[in-house]
Scaffold this motif. Structure first.
Motif: not given
Length: 721
Positions: A101-119
């Motif tokens: 799972r190696v990779g760069l993640f960025k903290w991003t503000t905003g509503d990600f409730s739909t994406q997090i529920a799907a992922d």
């Protein structure tokens, strides 16, 4: 022995330090600035500097993680759990080091409730512990496409990756499988967003279009039931030959044997060529080439339709060598009787497959009601010996190849008992009944691949094979509209082939005829240099059987090519196919008139057959002479024949016309070659009926005859003296 004095220490001296003596054999006092370099004056200045608040804080810290809070770099975290716990007010990015799972993640503000529920597998969107998903998320940095490994997949073909693949597909973003195989519980419903990936369900790999380099084309296009390419396609020098049986439908008792061939590596194929233009119950089930001679094994029914009991006729011709090869040479036809193996009865129901065996023999497979056998001939097909491959009614339609490199015979047998196909192998030149292994339950799918043959070819020790479900009902689909076909490849082995094979789904083959048929999917395999050619049939339309005209039931032959190599060039005939931009029509337009021609050899410059608004009778290239009252029509079929008396006699009688290829309705015109030699066409003496004797006594006299039922009948007569 070491010097015992070297460890003795000198007395202390002020402003000196203890160190090694110059000869390295003991300790000595060293003077600063003399033996030891003095410290930099900058250190004195640094010791007198006043530290800022940040510096004092950093020097007071004891943990590396505490120090990192003051540095403008992304933290390295070993797990998603650690990343979730990061203080997002301090960390705007994080480098995840979790395996796969190696990779760069960025903290991003905003509503990600739909994406997090799907992922659900946290491959791209990860929720922070202390922040609501509606306020922000850790978002992976990526370029357009997803890697299934980010979602926890292993991609090794053995680990269950079902959850990971389901999670990746749920994001509705294109996935790049990077050529890996993912074991899953079910096939993805769509491959539109998938590239370069294989999904293994059970033993079968379901692949994206680019996982293997392939090409599929239709090589016949007739309004007939053109099918049964089963195990009778082969290379003959640089030519690929595909034999088929052509009928109105699967159940039609009469048909024709046809050949389609390619001389450009499978890019284009010829128009069909009938072995005999007359429809009959004879069918072709095995064909091959031994390097010199071409062999066809034609099944002959006892009556006029394709029903048992059967006998067999061997059609054979010698090709020749090099520039003298004759691809259109005459066939010799010989009736052959195969020996009946012990416990078997009669002649084979079918003769399948062809291979050049050990000691330059030829070998075919034979299927009986009591089992399967191999038939071997060492004299070009005149005499045969039988070798049992399997005993029992479920052992059917064996396919066979001999690999000279390993000295092994191997092949497959159809399982007529409701089970999967069997792989068999002989290491003693068929001296004993060979060992066999049946594909395990569930290998091809929930239902067995029963009553299906496996046709194959061998290249560099690898088996390349094609097979298919006999129909959709047997597969468990509930309908005969479609059935699955498969491409198999694996090494020749003296153990179970099913443990080492790669099995790929070719997809769903249309089957329109109710009840399905063995005419389709049961194909042939030809390995030609860097290409594997799979030939199989597809039903395209079904309708009433025996209706007026043709085309109620239509099937055609298709070709799937799997490329084994890429030679790094714009085009290489060994590894590539050319696009066909020709019409393939044999008609030629004649300039200046509304007519087409069929091009035949016309060495005497007589025109070929014209197709236009009026009939045209092409002239035979030679003048034919009567012999013993018989005129034998040979060579190229023609409509106009110039004839002469026997031995150039002044007069001669014509009693009989012989033409082995004559069809009812054939029409010919006869005229004499000379006004000085008379030919009398005799009425009723032989097979000519013309009302009365007709004398052709000038070069202008002609008679027109039509063939029917073995006789020739005159319908116009012209005396043009």
């Amino acid at each position: 022995m070491a010097d015992i004095n070297q460890w003795q220490l000198p007395r202390n001296e002020a402003n000196k330090l203890l160190g090694w003596s110059n000869d390295g054999r003991g300790m000595a006092n060293k003077g600063i600035g003399e033996d030891i370099q003095a410290h930099s004056p900058n250190l004195d200045a640094l010791s007198e500097a006043t530290l800022g608040d940040a510096g004092v804080s950093i020097l007071a810290l004891s943990l590396a993680s505490d120090v990192r809070n003051f540095l403008d770099t992304a933290p390295y975290v070993s797990t998603r759990t650690a990343m979730k716990a990061l203080d997002t007010t301090k960390d705007a990015a994080a480098m995840l080091l979790e395996p796969r799972r190696v990779g760069l993640f960025k903290w991003t503000t905003g509503d990600f409730s739909t994406q997090i529920a799907a992922d659900t597998q946290e491959g791209v969107f990860v929720k922070a512990n202390a922040i609501a998903s509606s306020a922000g998320a850790w978002v992976r940095a990526y370029n357009d496409e997803l890697d299934p490994l980010w979602f926890g997949a292993a991609g090794d073909g053995t680990t269950d990756d079902s959850a990971a693949i389901t999670g990746a597909l749920a994001l509705n973003i294109k996935i790049d499988g990077f050529g890996r195989t993912y074991k899953v519980s079910s096939v993805p419903s769509s491959f539109l967003l998938i590239k370069n990936a294989a999904f293994k369900v059970g033993s079968i790999k379901h692949i994206s279009h680019d996982f293997l380099r392939t090409d599929t084309a239709k090589i016949t296009n007739g309004l007939l039931y053109t099918a049964w390419a089963q195990d009778k396609c082969y290379r003959m020098r640089n030519e690929i030959r595909v034999w088929v049986n052509e009928k109105e439908s699967h159940g039609d008792g009469t048909g024709r044997i046809a050949l389609y061939f390619s001389n450009d590596g499978g890019s284009t194929f010829s128009f069909g060529e009938y072995l005999s233009a007359k429809a009959s119950g004879q069918t072709l089930w095995s064909a091959g080439f031994d390097g010199t001679d071409e062999y066809l094994f034609v099944r002959v029914p006892s009556g006029s339709t394709d029903v048992p009991p059967y006998t067999y006729t061997l059609w054979k011709r010698t090709l020749g060598t090099g520039d003298t090869s004759n691809y259109n040479g005459a066939w010799t036809k010989t009736s052959i009787t195969f020996p009946t193996p012990p416990g078997f009865t009669g002649q084979p129901v079918m003769v399948h497959s062809f291979t050049v065996g050990h000691s330059n023999s030829i070998v075919v497979g034979a299927s009986y009601g009591e089992g399967a056998a191999a038939m071997r001939s060492t004299d070009g097909g005149a005499n045969w010996t039988a070798h049992i491959l399997g005993t029992g009614s479920s052992f059917e339609e064996p396919t066979i190849r001999y690999d000279s490199a390993s000295g092994v015979y191997c092949g497959f047998m159809r399982n007529g008992g409701g089970g999967n196909p069997r792989y068999w192998v002989s290491t003693d030149n068929l001296a004993t009944v060979p060992l066999f292994w049946t594909a395990g339950s569930g290998f091809f799918g929930p239902n067995a691949l029963s009553s299906s043959t496996v046709s194959f070819d061998i290249n560099d020790g690898m088996i390349h094979a094609v097979t298919a479900y006999r129909n959709g009902v047997l597969e468990g689909l509930g309908t005969d509209e479609h059935a699955s076909a498969f491409y198999l490849r694996g090494p020749i082995t003296t153990t179970s082939f099913w443990d080492e094979v790669e099995a790929f789904s070719l997809g769903q083959i249309p089957r329109r005829e109710p009840g399905g048929s063995s005419a389709l999917g049961q194909g042939s395999v030809v390995v030609d240099e860097d290409k594997v050619h799979l030939f199989y049939g597809m039903e395209e339309r079904t309708g009433v059987s025996g209706g007026v005209g043709k085309g109620n039931r239509i099937a055609n032959i298709y070709q799937t090519v799997i490329f084994l190599e890429n030679r790094g060039s714009l085009f290489d005939t060994r590894a590539d196919l050319t696009a066909n931009r020709t019409s393939n029509s044999q008609l030629r337009k004649v300039a200046g008139i509304d007519a087409f021609t069929f091009p035949f050899n016309d060495a005497n410059n007589w025109g070929p057959t014209l197709v236009s608004g009026r009939p045209n009778f092409v002239r035979h290239v030679s003048t034919l002479s009567i012999a013993g009252g018989v005129l034998t029509l040979t060579g190229t079929r023609a409509g106009l024949y110039v004839i002469d008396t026997e031995g150039a006699a002044v007069a001669d009688d014509l009693d009989t016309i012989t033409d082995a290829d004559a069809f009812d309705g054939d029409t010919i015109v006869l005229k004499t070659s000379s006004s000085s030699r008379d030919v009398t066409v005799k009425n009723g003496t032989g097979n000519i009926n013309c009302g009365a004797d007709r004398v052709l006594n000038t070069a202008s006299d002609q008679i027109m005859l039509m063939h029917f039922g073995g006789s020739w009948f005159a319908f116009p007569y012209s005396d043009n003296t």
